[in-house]
Design an enzyme around this catalytic site. Structure first.
Site: not given
Length: 423
Positions: A394, A398
């Site tokens: 992450h 995204d």
């Protein structure tokens, strides 16, 4: 007539006192030998106090819920004959936890002489036994009442409970003429403890998993994929394959779908150098295949899978996986992957949360295929459904981009002809 003072019995295990929790008699009651007079509770068990003789209750020596010391006067009876000395009664001690030893082998004893009140029985030692000469039988009032109605002398009935206590099952077995062995559970507490040293490949796996989870903030995205059309195509290709072609599984199709999706989203075939804050994106798609071996999890690599067709992907997948399982894989075949597939095959479950193969940024996990009813707009129809459970780094991927990437793979798997379209 005389008086008999009954003392608080020694209930065993060094207990100095017990709590009086129940009186079964009141002053003036006439009781018979072995009738339950009271019940006391220790931190181990509740113990019943039987009467040692026939008599009339004259006096109760304690209040309910009070503590009574061992040897203290508990109750007085008026009995036939001269005055009796104070005496404790014998009770059934609380059950003792089983020791972790082999139970004794049952030996069949010689038949006991027949009683005028009961048939002869065969008794297995360690299962149920008669008491010694002069020893009084231990049983609950309901068992005693039932025995009296049946004309059974409880002194002749083997007891299988704690301290030889006679149960309803023991009495039933005696009445039927068969001494039923006490139920012996095969369950035993297991107190063993093994120390397993984490060494070799297992230690390497542990270190890599710890590194991945400690340095990569994972995001897992799960999507449902209709595999019905792909499964039909796979079966048809396998029926018509050439002699030198391997049998196709789902994985080669997924590999080709990933390759086409990565062509549109190259950031997923990458490795993140988080010390230098550089993401290395690769034109070549080197797919790692998480493979279970006898020594642990390994990840052989199908290098430059973008240059292989469906049959080439299947052949190379089989080759490197077999090399990993047999321990013959070369160093370069176990390193350099840019994205990994995780599959548990038929055991795939519904959802998984695969751990990223550090320092990659994505891992695609497949779950098992199951036939489910799917609404097609007019009716429910059976479809072969599989979940994709995929994890992403992450820090550089995204959630939106992860979802778009998986949706692209989903379209390719649900419309497998697109996998073979050259662009």
């Amino acid at each position: 007539m005389g008086e008999l003072t009954i003392k608080m019995p020694d209930v065993g295990e060094g207990i100095a006192e017990a709590e009086l929790v129940e009186w079964h008699v009141t002053p003036g009651d006439v009781v018979r030998e072995d009738a339950v007079l009271a019940a006391v509770m220790t931190d181990k068990a509740t113990v019943e106090i039987p009467s040692p003789a026939d008599g009339k209750v004259l006096w109760l020596g304690a209040e309910l819920n009070s503590k009574v010391a061992v040897g203290a006067p508990l109750i007085k009876l008026e009995v036939a004959g001269e005055t009796h000395e104070e005496k404790p009664v014998e009770t059934a001690p609380p059950p003792v936890p089983e020791k972790t030893v082999e139970p004794p082998k049952a030996e069949v004893a010689k038949p006991q002489p027949a009683s005028v009140n009961a048939p002869s029985t065969t008794v297995a030692r360690g299962v149920a036994s008669l008491r010694s000469e002069g020893e009084k039988p231990i049983a609950s009032p309901s068992v005693r009442s039932r025995a009296m109605e049946a004309g059974i002398d409880l002194r002749q009935v083997p007891g299988s409970g704690p301290a030889g206590r006679i149960t309803h099952d023991d009495l039933e077995a005696f009445i039927s003429g068969v001494n039923r062995p006490a139920k012996q559970s095969g369950l035993r507490p297991n107190t063993s403890e093994n120390e397993v040293k984490v060494v070799g490949l297992r230690r390497v796996i542990a270190e890599r998993m710890s590194l991945s989870k400690s340095r990569i903030p994972h995001i897992t995205y799960v999507e449902e994929v209709d595999m019905t059309a792909l499964e039909e195509l796979r079966e048809q290709l396998n029926r018509n394959r050439k002699a030198d072609h391997p049998k196709l599984t789902i994985l080669p199709f997924l590999m080709r779908a990933m390759i086409k999706a990565i062509a549109d989203y190259p950031q997923f075939s990458a490795r993140y150098d988080d010390d230098a804050n550089i993401v290395h994106q690769y034109g070549g798609v080197h797919i790692g295949i998480a493979t279970q071996t006898d020594t642990g999890l390994m990840v052989p690599v199908v290098r430059h899978s973008e240059a292989l067709d469906i049959w080439g992907c299947a052949s190379e997948l089989n080759r490197v996986s077999e090399a990993a399982r047999t321990g013959t894989a070369r160093r370069e075949e176990l390193s350099g992957s840019t994205i990994t597939i995780s599959s548990l095959g038929a055991l795939g479950g519904i959802v998984s949360t695969p751990v990223i193969n550090y320092p990659e940024v994505a891992i695609i996990g497949i779950n098992k295929i199951a036939v489910r009813p799917i609404w097609d707009g007019t009716d429910f129809v059976p479809r072969k459904i599989m979940n994709l459970s995929s994890s992403f780094d992450h820090r550089v991927i995204d959630g939106w981009d992860a979802a778009v990437f998986i949706q692209r793979i989903k379209v390719l798997l649900e419309t497998p002809a697109l996998i073979f379209v050259e662009e």
